[in-house]
Motif scaffolding. Sequence first.
Motif, PDB file in Angstrom:
ATOM      1  N   GLU A 172       0.708  -1.278   0.157  1.00 52.41           N
ATOM      2  CA  GLU A 172       0.283   0.240  -0.206  1.00 52.41           C
ATOM      3  C   GLU A 172       1.207   1.387   0.016  1.00 52.41           C
ATOM      4  OE1 GLU A 172      -2.405  -0.378   3.294  1.00 52.41           O
ATOM      5  OE2 GLU A 172      -4.004  -1.499   2.524  1.00 52.41           O
ATOM      6  N   ALA A 173       1.547   1.053   0.309  1.00 54.50           N
ATOM      7  CA  ALA A 173       3.047   2.277   0.326  1.00 54.50           C
ATOM      8  C   ALA A 173       2.826   2.958  -1.434  1.00 54.50           C
ATOM      9  CB  ALA A 173       4.908   2.022   0.746  1.00 54.50           C
ATOM     10  N   ALA A 174       3.219   2.499  -2.449  1.00 55.89           N
ATOM     11  CA  ALA A 174       2.728   3.230  -3.616  1.00 55.89           C
ATOM     12  C   ALA A 174       1.661   3.981  -3.700  1.00 55.89           C
ATOM     13  CB  ALA A 174       2.922   2.523  -4.657  1.00 55.89           C
ATOM     14  N   ASP A 175       0.552   3.529  -2.898  1.00 57.12           N
ATOM     15  CA  ASP A 175      -0.824   4.315  -3.256  1.00 57.12           C
ATOM     16  C   ASP A 175      -0.924   5.800  -1.679  1.00 57.12           C
ATOM     17  OD1 ASP A 175      -1.641   2.474  -4.876  1.00 57.12           O
ATOM     18  OD2 ASP A 175      -3.253   1.578  -3.242  1.00 57.12           O
ATOM     19  N   ARG A 176      -0.291   5.486  -0.720  1.00 56.90           N
ATOM     20  CA  ARG A 176      -0.131   6.499   0.388  1.00 56.90           C
ATOM     21  C   ARG A 176       1.025   7.543  -0.428  1.00 56.90           C
ATOM     22  NH1 ARG A 176      -0.253   2.360   4.330  1.00 56.90           N
ATOM     23  NH2 ARG A 176       2.357   2.179   3.674  1.00 56.90           N
ATOM     24  N   PHE A 177       2.290   7.202  -1.826  1.00 62.46           N
ATOM     25  CA  PHE A 177       3.285   7.662  -1.433  1.00 62.46           C
ATOM     26  C   PHE A 177       2.464   8.852  -3.018  1.00 62.46           C
ATOM     27  CE2 PHE A 177       5.954   8.514  -5.155  1.00 62.46           C
ATOM     28  CZ  PHE A 177       7.256   9.692  -4.249  1.00 62.46           C
ATOM     29  N   LYS A 178       1.891   7.931  -3.860  1.00 63.98           N
ATOM     30  CA  LYS A 178       0.752   8.918  -4.558  1.00 63.98           C
ATOM     31  C   LYS A 178      -0.581   9.886  -4.339  1.00 63.98           C
ATOM     32  CE  LYS A 178      -0.047   4.354  -6.803  1.00 63.98           C
ATOM     33  NZ  LYS A 178      -0.956   4.586  -8.374  1.00 63.98           N
ATOM     34  N   GLU A 179      -0.916  10.125  -3.060  1.00 65.12           N
ATOM     35  CA  GLU A 179      -1.398  10.533  -2.540  1.00 65.12           C
ATOM     36  C   GLU A 179      -1.043  11.741  -1.918  1.00 65.12           C
ATOM     37  OE1 GLU A 179      -5.700  10.015   0.137  1.00 65.12           O
ATOM     38  OE2 GLU A 179      -3.650   9.141   1.248  1.00 65.12           O
ATOM     39  N   VAL A 180       0.133  11.495  -1.606  1.00 67.97           N
ATOM     40  CA  VAL A 180       0.915  12.460  -0.261  1.00 67.97           C
ATOM     41  C   VAL A 180       1.214  13.837  -2.006  1.00 67.97           C
ATOM     42  CG1 VAL A 180       1.003  12.092   1.095  1.00 67.97           C
ATOM     43  CG2 VAL A 180       2.593  11.401  -0.280  1.00 67.97           C
ATOM     44  N   SER A 181       1.837  12.816  -2.978  1.00 69.68           N
ATOM     45  CA  SER A 181       2.651  13.564  -4.462  1.00 69.68           C
ATOM     46  C   SER A 181       1.064  14.436  -4.979  1.00 69.68           C
ATOM     47  CB  SER A 181       3.449  12.701  -5.386  1.00 69.68           C
ATOM     48  OG  SER A 181       4.140  12.417  -4.505  1.00 69.68           O
ATOM     49  N   GLU A 182      -0.236  14.165  -5.053  1.00 73.85           N
ATOM     50  CA  GLU A 182      -0.949  14.538  -5.460  1.00 73.85           C
ATOM     51  C   GLU A 182      -1.874  15.500  -4.876  1.00 73.85           C
ATOM     52  OE1 GLU A 182      -6.038  13.546  -6.560  1.00 73.85           O
ATOM     53  OE2 GLU A 182      -3.845  11.600  -6.973  1.00 73.85           O
ATOM     54  N   ALA A 183      -1.352  15.448  -3.471  1.00 73.65           N
ATOM     55  CA  ALA A 183      -2.090  16.572  -2.747  1.00 73.65           C
ATOM     56  C   ALA A 183      -0.861  17.789  -3.098  1.00 73.65           C
ATOM     57  CB  ALA A 183      -2.128  16.243  -1.003  1.00 73.65           C
ATOM     58  N   TYR A 184       0.115  17.209  -2.604  1.00 74.94           N
ATOM     59  CA  TYR A 184       0.672  18.418  -2.912  1.00 74.94           C
ATOM     60  C   TYR A 184       1.299  19.022  -4.233  1.00 74.94           C
ATOM     61  CZ  TYR A 184       5.456  21.342  -2.745  1.00 74.94           C
ATOM     62  OH  TYR A 184       6.646  21.887  -3.242  1.00 74.94           O
ATOM     63  N   GLN A 185       0.952  18.304  -5.930  1.00 74.39           N
ATOM     64  CA  GLN A 185       1.285  19.164  -7.061  1.00 74.39           C
ATOM     65  C   GLN A 185       0.092  20.010  -7.002  1.00 74.39           C
ATOM     66  OE1 GLN A 185       0.889  16.556 -10.041  1.00 74.39           O
ATOM     67  NE2 GLN A 185       1.718  17.647 -11.493  1.00 74.39           N
ATOM     68  N   VAL A 186      -0.938  19.634  -6.080  1.00 74.77           N
ATOM     69  CA  VAL A 186      -2.118  20.749  -6.391  1.00 74.77           C
ATOM     70  C   VAL A 186      -2.114  21.711  -5.782  1.00 74.77           C
ATOM     71  CG1 VAL A 186      -4.289  20.995  -5.864  1.00 74.77           C
ATOM     72  CG2 VAL A 186      -4.265  18.591  -6.980  1.00 74.77           C
ATOM     73  N   LEU A 187      -1.381  21.453  -4.205  1.00 76.42           N
ATOM     74  CA  LEU A 187      -2.039  22.767  -3.722  1.00 76.42           C
ATOM     75  C   LEU A 187      -0.288  23.546  -3.626  1.00 76.42           C
ATOM     76  CD1 LEU A 187      -2.572  20.999   0.129  1.00 76.42           C
ATOM     77  CD2 LEU A 187      -3.992  22.257  -1.751  1.00 76.42           C
ATOM     78  N   SER A 188       0.293  23.028  -3.947  1.00 67.43           N
ATOM     79  CA  SER A 188       1.788  24.154  -4.526  1.00 67.43           C
ATOM     80  C   SER A 188       1.259  25.129  -5.415  1.00 67.43           C
ATOM     81  CB  SER A 188       3.106  23.112  -4.653  1.00 67.43           C
ATOM     82  OG  SER A 188       2.863  22.134  -5.488  1.00 67.43           O
ATOM     83  N   ASP A 189       0.264  24.623  -6.619  1.00 65.81           N
ATOM     84  CA  ASP A 189       0.413  24.908  -7.331  1.00 65.81           C
ATOM     85  C   ASP A 189      -1.007  26.355  -7.085  1.00 65.81           C
ATOM     86  OD1 ASP A 189      -1.183  26.745 -10.183  1.00 65.81           O
ATOM     87  OD2 ASP A 189      -0.200  25.053 -11.198  1.00 65.81           O
ATOM     88  N   PRO A 190      -0.283  27.591  -7.351  1.00 66.95           N
ATOM     89  CA  PRO A 190      -1.359  29.225  -6.904  1.00 66.95           C
ATOM     90  C   PRO A 190      -2.777  28.787  -7.789  1.00 66.95           C
ATOM     91  CG  PRO A 190       0.285  30.217  -7.044  1.00 66.95           C
ATOM     92  CD  PRO A 190       0.124  28.730  -7.254  1.00 66.95           C
TER      93      PRO A 190
END
Length: 359
Positions: A42-60
């Motif tokens: 399940e590590a890959a799913d959690r990793f993709k989740e945090v990466s997806e969240a950061y990609q959105v929130l880091s873009d104004p």
Amino acid sequence: MHKRDYYEVLDVGQGVDAAELKRAYRKLAMKHHPDRNPDDPEAADRFKEVSEAYQVLSDPQKREIYDRFGHDGLQGGPGMGGVGFQDVGDVFSHFQDIFGDFFGGMGGFGGSRRRDGPSRGKDVRERIRLTLEEAVFGTEQEIELRHPTPCTDCSGTGAKDGKLTTCNACGGHGQVAHRRGAFVLQTTCPTCRGRGSMIEERCPACAGSGEVATQRKVRVNIPAGIDHGQTLRLANQGQAGARGGPAGHLYVEVMVTGDERFERDGLDLVHEIHLSFPQAALGAKVEVPSLRTDEDPVPLRVPAGVQPGETLIIRGAGVPRLDGRGRGDLVCVVQVDVPKELSPKAQELIEELAKTFDG
């Protein structure tokens, strides 16, 4: 499948600034990266989740839409206009951009590993053999070294005149990328072995190895007080560095040969003095040999009645401290020699002496 709130995923508040957001992402991405959790499916799913969240929130722009409309806004919900989310491969590319400087290209997630730049020379190890006198008082010796060194004709590159060409397989980066499902992995380029460059024509002086055998002499200053098994480090006296890199170091291990007259015990020198029975009984003035072969013996007064095994100390006549602050002692261990054969006169006198002990 229901998506968790991006702020909840990254464990930050809605008013988080860019710097804090990045720190939160780095922490979670490191924790959940699949390479660090090979036994957790399940590590890959959690990793993709945090990466997806950061990609959105880091873009104004995306963050503003997400704050107003939530996940539906990013998916192009009714009347939202929509902002398409990047594919999974882009998530991992984004991770590489964030962590490339952190991993330094160590076979991880970003940064090149070109090996054709300057490199430090190898360390050289040698042994040197000293007498006890040389170890105690210090000396200077010349040792001969034999080891490979970077070829001067090609500057250690192995190529004729030092001319290298960029590796076509990796484009000069020293690494090649492989996609494994959702992951992008980087490995050392098998064509150039991570150098990022190739040899078109071998250097005739070193046959393309980049090194030639060398022989040289180095003078080593041995400090007073050094002991058996200790190692001296001579900075930058090892193999020369390749392509302008710094030289390695020379490590010299000290081996001290035994001495018939003295034994070393830390900072003290131990010497056995052999006395006759009359000397031990009546006291005497004897001479103890000096460790320095060019110095006179050291006088020592033996008190009357000294017993076998007792020690007589000559202060400050031992081994100097390496820091120069004082020195040890010369410890003289008393041995009383008993003659194996006696003359008739000596036997008569000893018998008379024995009678006095009996009385």
